[in-house]
Design an enzyme around this catalytic site. Structure first.
Site, PDB file in Angstrom:
ATOM      1  N   GLU A   1     141.634  76.772 111.475  1.00  0.00           N
ATOM      2  CA  GLU A   1     140.716  77.365 110.772  1.00  0.00           C
ATOM      3  C   GLU A   1     140.947  78.955 111.002  1.00  0.00           C
ATOM      4  O   GLU A   1     140.850  79.925 110.259  1.00  0.00           O
ATOM      5  CB  GLU A   1     139.408  77.132 111.267  1.00  0.00           C
ATOM      6  CG  GLU A   1     139.008  75.765 110.485  1.00  0.00           C
ATOM      7  CD  GLU A   1     137.437  75.076 110.764  1.00  0.00           C
ATOM      8  OE1 GLU A   1     136.851  75.689 111.911  1.00  0.00           O
ATOM      9  OE2 GLU A   1     137.265  73.979 110.442  1.00  0.00           O
TER      10      GLU A   1
ATOM     11  N   TYR B   1     137.394  73.394 103.807  1.00  0.00           N
ATOM     12  CA  TYR B   1     136.644  72.258 103.580  1.00  0.00           C
ATOM     13  C   TYR B   1     137.547  71.114 103.057  1.00  0.00           C
ATOM     14  O   TYR B   1     136.674  70.094 102.541  1.00  0.00           O
ATOM     15  CB  TYR B   1     135.263  72.330 103.002  1.00  0.00           C
ATOM     16  CG  TYR B   1     134.293  72.962 103.717  1.00  0.00           C
ATOM     17  CD1 TYR B   1     133.939  72.636 105.039  1.00  0.00           C
ATOM     18  CD2 TYR B   1     133.356  74.085 103.283  1.00  0.00           C
ATOM     19  CE1 TYR B   1     132.975  73.063 105.819  1.00  0.00           C
ATOM     20  CE2 TYR B   1     132.413  74.918 103.983  1.00  0.00           C
ATOM     21  CZ  TYR B   1     132.423  74.389 105.172  1.00  0.00           C
ATOM     22  OH  TYR B   1     131.244  74.868 105.925  1.00  0.00           O
TER      23      TYR B   1
ATOM     24  N   HIS C   1     128.644  77.753 110.712  1.00  0.00           N
ATOM     25  CA  HIS C   1     129.724  76.915 111.061  1.00  0.00           C
ATOM     26  C   HIS C   1     130.472  76.913 112.246  1.00  0.00           C
ATOM     27  O   HIS C   1     130.402  78.023 112.840  1.00  0.00           O
ATOM     28  CB  HIS C   1     130.786  77.013 109.887  1.00  0.00           C
ATOM     29  CG  HIS C   1     132.106  76.502 110.043  1.00  0.00           C
ATOM     30  ND1 HIS C   1     132.257  74.982 109.739  1.00  0.00           N
ATOM     31  CD2 HIS C   1     133.368  76.630 110.597  1.00  0.00           C
ATOM     32  CE1 HIS C   1     133.681  74.714 110.118  1.00  0.00           C
ATOM     33  NE2 HIS C   1     134.217  75.693 110.705  1.00  0.00           N
TER      34      HIS C   1
ATOM     35  N   ASN D   1     122.339  75.275 106.027  1.00  0.00           N
ATOM     36  CA  ASN D   1     122.287  75.222 107.728  1.00  0.00           C
ATOM     37  C   ASN D   1     123.078  76.583 108.394  1.00  0.00           C
ATOM     38  O   ASN D   1     123.290  76.296 109.547  1.00  0.00           O
ATOM     39  CB  ASN D   1     122.835  74.150 107.888  1.00  0.00           C
ATOM     40  CG  ASN D   1     124.447  73.917 107.700  1.00  0.00           C
ATOM     41  OD1 ASN D   1     124.991  74.530 107.214  1.00  0.00           O
ATOM     42  ND2 ASN D   1     124.819  72.563 108.278  1.00  0.00           N
TER      43      ASN D   1
ATOM     44  N   LYS E   1     127.230  81.595 107.668  1.00  0.00           N
ATOM     45  CA  LYS E   1     127.299  81.283 106.369  1.00  0.00           C
ATOM     46  C   LYS E   1     126.409  82.250 105.616  1.00  0.00           C
ATOM     47  O   LYS E   1     125.513  83.279 106.164  1.00  0.00           O
ATOM     48  CB  LYS E   1     126.626  79.980 106.220  1.00  0.00           C
ATOM     49  CG  LYS E   1     127.790  78.787 106.583  1.00  0.00           C
ATOM     50  CD  LYS E   1     127.239  77.338 106.638  1.00  0.00           C
ATOM     51  CE  LYS E   1     128.293  76.682 107.236  1.00  0.00           C
ATOM     52  NZ  LYS E   1     127.676  75.047 106.949  1.00  0.00           N
TER      53      LYS E   1
HETATM   54  P1  IDP Z   1     129.362  70.320 110.394  1.00  0.00           P
HETATM   55  O1  IDP Z   1     129.344  71.946 109.622  1.00  0.00           O
HETATM   56  O2  IDP Z   1     128.170  70.425 111.146  1.00  0.00           O
HETATM   57  O3  IDP Z   1     130.765  70.401 110.952  1.00  0.00           O
HETATM   58  P2  IDP Z   1     130.586  68.681 108.193  1.00  0.00           P
HETATM   59  O4  IDP Z   1     129.992  67.264 108.052  1.00  0.00           O
HETATM   60  O5  IDP Z   1     131.780  69.208 108.448  1.00  0.00           O
HETATM   61  O6  IDP Z   1     129.268  69.459 109.202  1.00  0.00           O
HETATM   62  O7  IDP Z   1     129.863  69.439 106.688  1.00  0.00           O
HETATM   63  C1  IDP Z   1     130.119  70.993 106.323  1.00  0.00           C
HETATM   64  C2  IDP Z   1     129.035  71.273 105.670  1.00  0.00           C
HETATM   65  O8  IDP Z   1     128.914  70.736 104.624  1.00  0.00           O
HETATM   66  C3  IDP Z   1     127.827  71.440 106.693  1.00  0.00           C
HETATM   67  O9  IDP Z   1     127.549  72.237 107.422  1.00  0.00           O
HETATM   68  C4  IDP Z   1     126.638  71.437 105.502  1.00  0.00           C
HETATM   69  O10 IDP Z   1     126.690  73.107 105.129  1.00  0.00           O
HETATM   70  C5  IDP Z   1     127.403  70.642 104.257  1.00  0.00           C
HETATM   71  N1  IDP Z   1     126.827  69.379 104.218  1.00  0.00           N
HETATM   72  C6  IDP Z   1     127.297  68.653 105.131  1.00  0.00           C
HETATM   73  N2  IDP Z   1     126.710  67.169 104.692  1.00  0.00           N
HETATM   74  C7  IDP Z   1     125.729  67.643 103.774  1.00  0.00           C
HETATM   75  C8  IDP Z   1     124.829  66.791 102.520  1.00  0.00           C
HETATM   76  O11 IDP Z   1     124.681  65.655 102.854  1.00  0.00           O
HETATM   77  N3  IDP Z   1     124.515  67.490 101.647  1.00  0.00           N
HETATM   78  C9  IDP Z   1     124.764  68.878 101.655  1.00  0.00           C
HETATM   79  N4  IDP Z   1     125.493  69.576 102.398  1.00  0.00           N
HETATM   80  C10 IDP Z   1     126.092  69.000 103.364  1.00  0.00           C
HETATM   81 MG    MG Z   2     132.772  70.177 109.960  1.00  0.00          MG
END
Ligand code: IDP
Ligand code: MG
Length: 159
Positions: free
Chosen positions: A137, A60, A126, A123, A20
């Site tokens: 994807e 997304y 992805h 974080n 990212k």
């Molecule tokens: P993942 O990336 O571990 O699959 P997902 O639930 O698919 O997690 O969410 C996609 C991305 O959205 C996460 O990697 C993170 O960057 C962001 N995200 C998920 N939950 C939150 C939240 O509660 N607050 C802010 N950003 C979030």
């Molecule tokens: Mg995800």
């Protein structure tokens, strides 16, 4: 293309991984590529891209009703991302383990998110959550000519 991609199982399984914008800014690209290479997975596609809002909204799509969705789209478009496709046995599940949990605070040391970030909103990486998501994807981010078939000289030491 669906029939073609449905052949990606077993040692030919593929996953989609993206460093990212924060990961690129923090110079984590080399470290992340290193971990996947050393694990034994095969790189079949890689590029640096400034993602459009359209591609991010499609990527997304399943999170479109979440309160953080708009912030997520602007975070993901805040700079270039490095997108890649890795191939190998159980690569989808294994890549998710290598990434750690969605929330870095819940990610164990030794995982990418556990080692290199602090907040869920930044974080750094992805990874596809299932074989089906990976196929969707990969075809969203890569054209067929950007995925390369090559014989890895170390494959006989891995399998
Ligand atoms: P993942 O990336 O571990 O699959 P997902 O639930 O698919 O997690 O969410 C996609 C991305 O959205 C996460 O990697 C993170 O960057 C962001 N995200 C998920 N939950 C939150 C939240 O509660 N607050 C802010 N950003 C979030
Ligand atoms: Mg995800």
């Amino acid at each position: 293309s669906y029939i073609f991609q449905s052949a990606w199982t077993g040692v030919n399984e593929r996953t989609f991984v993206a460093v990212k914008p924060d990961g690129v800014q923090r110079k984590l690209v080399g470290e992340i590529v290193r971990r996947f290479e050393k694990k034994g997975f095969k790189l079949v596609g890689l590029k640096l891209v400034q993602a459009s809002e359209d591609i991010l909204r499609e990527h997304y799509w399943d999170l479109r009703t979440k309160p953080f969705y708009n912030r997520l789209i602007s975070y993901m478009s805040s700079g270039p991302v490095v997108v890649m496709v890795w191939q190998g046995l159980e690569v989808v599940k294994t890549a998710r383990k290598m990434l750690g949990e969605t929330n870095p605070a819940e990610s164990l040391p030794g995982t990418i998110r556990g080692d290199y970030c602090v907040e869920v909103g930044k974080n750094v990486i992805h990874g596809s959550d299932s074989v089906e998501s990976a196929q969707r994807e990969i075809s969203l981010w890569f054209g067929p000519n950007e995925l390369h078939r090559w014989r890895s000289s170390s494959s006989q030491w891995i399998y």
